[in-house]
Write an enzyme that holds these catalytic residues in place. Structure first.
Site, PDB file in Angstrom:
ATOM      1  CB  CYS A  67       1.553  -0.984  -4.623  1.00  0.00           C
ATOM      2  SG  CYS A  67       2.062  -1.957  -6.051  1.00  0.00           S
ATOM      3  CG  HIS A 118      -2.128   1.290  -6.694  1.00  0.00           C
ATOM      4  ND1 HIS A 118      -1.000   1.982  -6.279  1.00  0.00           N
ATOM      5  CD2 HIS A 118      -1.661   0.194  -7.327  1.00  0.00           C
ATOM      6  CE1 HIS A 118       0.080   1.330  -6.647  1.00  0.00           C
ATOM      7  NE2 HIS A 118      -0.284   0.237  -7.279  1.00  0.00           N
ATOM      8  CD  GLU A 140      -2.105   5.129  -4.920  1.00  0.00           C
ATOM      9  OE1 GLU A 140      -2.727   4.447  -4.094  1.00  0.00           O
ATOM     10  OE2 GLU A 140      -1.176   4.683  -5.626  1.00  0.00           O
TER      11      GLU A 140
END
Lengths: 230, 83
Positions: free
Chosen positions: A85, A202, A204
């Site tokens: 990002c 993302h 994560e």
């Protein structure tokens, strides 16, 4: 091994990234950008957020900080680097990866779950998947539209450096499945070495089962498949 | 040394989508304005001292190269005037 998660003023995914990596058994710690790249770092993650308030262009300021120069040098020697990002925007602004991530086609900030197709499974970041695998991941960005000039884009395709493309749930890469107007649905690319990757989705945020999906796990495990020390 | 103002104008390359400009154009049209197209640009006015206008332009050019513009998506131009 310790992955350095670089924290800038305005980063906001640094803690999440450390938590996700730690959950996978990958040692990670936050590093304040002014403290420099630790000598014992075995990888670098550039996390999401709004470094420098997205002033000028997202990632423009952070991409020109001294720690990015250190990261560029280390990356050239094989240190794995993953930008997510805002980290992807920083990676492009710093020249770690080609192209640019700029304003979404909608001109809006978009926070939603999307699908991406693994375009090249022969990289440390995607080795957990088969080519063509479809992952469901979150995006949250206002400047995620991948742009590259024709020469750059053709070279990326020719060298198999397109990592992920936005697609529908069946894996079809369509305009309707392109959330931000990225060129040919590109969601993530490799640098000049396969150990360097950037992506707008993302991983994560798709690692802890309680958060609604674990499709991003394999991407983060790329840090385990790259064995280098600087 | 002379005091100059260097103006760096950074704009998207032709053909690069500009969703913010499109949104602005639509807003103008909603206000009843009739227009064919709208392009936006960033303008940086940089006050600096230099031995000559050429030197001032060179320095502003380097600022554009290294930070103000992103060559992937932007063109830029530099103009210098006495301050």
């Amino acid at each position: 091994m310790t992955v350095a998660v670089i924290q800038f003023g305005g980063s906001n995914c640094d803690r999440d990234s450390v938590r996700a990596l730690s959950h996978l058994g990958i040692d990670a710690e936050r590093v304040w950008y002014e403290d420099g790249l630790p000598d014992d770092a075995t990888g670098v993650m550039l996390p999401g957020g709004f470094s420098y308030g997205d002033y000028l262009r997202a990632g423009a300021m952070a991409g020109r900080t001294p720690i990015l120069a250190s990261i560029r040098e280390a990356a050239a020697e094989g240190l794995p680097v993953l930008g997510v990002c805002n980290g992807a925007q920083i990676g492009c602004e710093a020249g770690l990866t080609p192209g640019a991530f700029t304003v979404n086609r909608s001109a809006r900030f978009q926070c939603e779950r999307i699908h991406v197709r693994v375009e090249n499974a022969d990289t440390p970041w995607t080795a957990a998947y088969d080519e063509g695998a479809v992952l469901e991941l979150p995006i949250a960005h206002g400047e995620g539209r991948f742009e590259a000039d024709d020469d750059t884009y053709d070279r990326l395709v020719e060298e198999d450096r397109i990592l992920l493309r936005y697609c529908d749930a069946d894996g079809d890469v369509t305009d309707a499945a392109n959330p931000n107007g990225s060129r040919d649905n590109v969601a993530g690319v490799l640098g000049s070495q396969e150990t360097v990757a950037v992506m707008m989705p993302h991983p994560e945020r798709a690692t802890l089962p309680d958060l609604g999906g674990t499709d991003g796990t394999g991407l983060l495990r790329g840090f385990e498949r790259t064995t280098t020390t600087v | 040394m002379t005091e100059y103002t260097a103006t760096v104008t950074v704009r998207l390359k032709r053909g690069v989508l500009d969703p913010e400009a499109e949104t602005t154009q639509r807003a103008l049209e909603r206000l009843g304005f009739d227009l064919d197209d709208l392009r936006s640009a960033d303008r940086f006015e940089i006050d600096l001292d230099a031995a000559s206008a050429e030197e001032a332009a060179d320095r502003a050019d380097e600022m554009a190269e290294r930070l103000l513009a992103n060559p992937t998506i932007h063109d830029y131009e530099v103009a210098v005037e006495d301050r």
